[in-house]
Write an enzyme that holds these catalytic residues in place. Structure first.
Site, PDB file in Angstrom:
ATOM      1  N   HIS A   1      -2.219  31.859   9.915  1.00 37.40           N
ATOM      2  CA  HIS A   1      -1.126  32.592  10.544  1.00 37.40           C
ATOM      3  C   HIS A   1       0.031  31.627  10.776  1.00 37.40           C
ATOM      4  CE1 HIS A   1       0.987  34.788  13.765  1.00 37.40           C
ATOM      5  NE2 HIS A   1       0.308  35.872  13.418  1.00 37.40           N
TER       6      HIS A   1
ATOM      7  N   ASP B   1      -8.296  28.434  15.744  1.00 34.16           N
ATOM      8  CA  ASP B   1      -7.586  29.635  16.171  1.00 34.16           C
ATOM      9  C   ASP B   1      -8.589  30.782  16.198  1.00 34.16           C
ATOM     10  OD1 ASP B   1      -6.118  31.956  16.389  1.00 34.16           O
ATOM     11  OD2 ASP B   1      -4.904  31.638  14.590  1.00 34.16           O
TER      12      ASP B   1
ATOM     13  N   GLN C   1      -8.833  36.308  16.089  1.00 35.25           N
ATOM     14  CA  GLN C   1      -9.559  37.421  15.477  1.00 35.25           C
ATOM     15  C   GLN C   1     -11.070  37.288  15.639  1.00 35.25           C
ATOM     16  OE1 GLN C   1      -7.965  40.005  14.442  1.00 35.25           O
ATOM     17  NE2 GLN C   1      -5.913  39.109  14.439  1.00 35.25           N
TER      18      GLN C   1
ATOM     19  N   LYS D   1      -5.722  40.946  22.012  1.00 37.94           N
ATOM     20  CA  LYS D   1      -6.579  41.311  20.887  1.00 37.94           C
ATOM     21  C   LYS D   1      -8.025  41.524  21.337  1.00 37.94           C
ATOM     22  CE  LYS D   1      -3.714  38.623  17.691  1.00 37.94           C
ATOM     23  NZ  LYS D   1      -2.969  39.694  17.022  1.00 37.94           N
TER      24      LYS D   1
ATOM     25  N   CYS E   1       2.479  37.827   9.124  1.00 35.48           N
ATOM     26  CA  CYS E   1       2.751  36.454   9.586  1.00 35.48           C
ATOM     27  C   CYS E   1       1.895  35.444   8.827  1.00 35.48           C
ATOM     28  CB  CYS E   1       2.521  36.322  11.086  1.00 35.48           C
ATOM     29  SG  CYS E   1       3.698  37.258  12.083  1.00 35.48           S
TER      30      CYS E   1
END
Length: 403
Positions: free
Chosen positions: A121, A198, A201, A224, A361
């Site tokens: 991202h 990261d 998700q 999220k 993104c």
């Protein structure tokens, strides 16, 4: 709060008041809808128990401080860390920027190298570019395997002792491919590099244990994870946070201030200048309780089944190209031949199916896939087979219109 037996299928749509009957919300990778339990926690926070934290001597302020710090403890337990390692930030983007500013910019030197992957991202690319430009470091990029995973064998070949930082997505926001984060960490540490994961998700879909992974930094966003916007988490190893300077100056992050010299509070307070997003932390606490009551293993199994069903149906359409691995976590990206993804999204919206269309993104990944953009359906605990059927029917309509 859901009450589910281990064998029962997920049927939680009734918990989400913002999803009306007949509307298929398939944009959870961008932001999740909120269960009533989270909405209630936020409403109570503002409507019944609100006060500032860490400063007041009156009882309500003391109570809110306890609730705010209880949220920090809950986050720590959720990802296998310790409360003093949990920094509340506005979201994963701010968490990555904090590490880039307070760790990378102070530790990297000219000639050092940073390792990213092709599927990152923009939030896990641009901050590192900015840090590299300031100090004269360079960036290398790990390619993907044929089924669109980060190629860890290639990563092993690329890494050298000049690499000081590795930053990788745990789950791709476009492809749904899952990183073997533990192996990636072992490879990074094998050359003495620090690694940031990261987890935006991953955290809503998979059990995460930062102690087991062994990474140095881990970030995710609350919105999220069925929580509110404006709240996120940076987890960092205590010994790393201790050596990092503050991100911003102001109230709360200090030990003592004079015009001659200011000393700073220990982590995590050092990195939380100003009045925090108090009620956001309470909402995040409620969201974690909600997800844990369902069980992340069950959520992952539920979303995996929906992905499998969707990919199988779309694979039967000759004009549809699928991206990502067969076992993607909760995300299906695709393209319809001869149709721009924005047109796909618009026609699906007419059928009351909400997807994401664009570069997500992740423009470097679009170049790797050799497409300008993709259409993306992403699932949550509120989705079921009816949403898959609506999506497939909508795409069949797209192919008829443009056929």
């Amino acid at each position: 709060m859901p009450h589910l037996s281990a064998a029962a299928p997920l049927d939680l749509l009734a918990d989400f008041p913002a999803i009306p009957a007949g509307w298929s919300y398939l944009d959870t990778a961008a932001t999740s809808q909120k269960p009533q339990a989270v909405i209630d926690a936020i409403t109570r926070g503002y409507g019944e128990t609100y006060a500032t934290v860490h400063r007041g001597v009156y009882q309500r302020s003391a109570d809110m401080t306890l609730a705010y710090e209880a949220a920090r403890t809950r986050v720590a337990r959720f990802i296998g860390g310790r409360p003093e390692e949990i920094v509340f930030v506005r979201g994963a983007t701010e968490g990555i920027n904090l590490v880039a500013e307070c760790w990378a910019a102070t530790r990297l030197q000219a000639g050092d190298r940073i390792l990213l992957s092709q599927l990152e991202h923009h939030s896990n690319i641009v901050p590192w570019q900015m840090a590299a430009e300031r100090v004269g470091a360079a960036i290398d990029v790990v390619p993907l395997t044929p089924d669109h995973r980060i190629d860890l064998d290639a990563m092993a070949r690329i890494l050298t002792d000049r690499h000081k930082l590795v930053a990788l997505a745990h789950v791709s926001n476009v492809l749904g491919s899952v990183l073997d984060a533990k192996r990636a960490t072992e490879l990074a540490h094998g050359v003495g590099a620090t690694i940031l994961i990261d987890g935006c998700q991953a955290v809503p879909r998979l059990p995460v244990d930062v102690a087991d992974i062994g990474c140095d930094f881990y970030v995710f966003s609350g919105h999220k994870l069925y929580g509110p916007t404006g709240i996120g988490v940076l987890w960092g190893r205590a010994e790393l946070l201790e050596r990092m300077p503050p991100y911003q100056g102001g109230g709360s992050m200090i030990d003592r201030v004079s015009f001659e010299r200011t000393t700073y509070a220990p982590p995590p307070t050092r990195f939380e200048a100003g009045t925090p997003h108090i009620v956001g932390a309470l909402g995040l606490h409620a969201a974690i309780n909600y997800v844990d009551a369902i069980g992340l293993d069950r959520i992952h199994a539920h979303e995996t089944a929906l992905v499998r069903e969707t990919r199988a149906a779309l694979a039967g359409l000759n004009s549809v190209r699928l991206f990502g691995p067969e076992d993607a976590a909760g995300i299906v990206s695709f393209a319809v031949e001869g149709v721009h993804p924005h047109d796909v999204g618009t026609i699906l919206d007419e059928a009351r199916v909400a997807i994401r269309a664009g570069h997500h993104c992740a423009q470097p990944l679009m170049e790797t896939l050799d497409v300008p953009a993709t259409a993306r359906a992403s699932f949550g605990v509120y989705n079921g087979p009816a949403d898959v059927a609506a999506l497939v029917a909508g795409i069949e309509r797209v192919t008829r219109i443009f056929g």
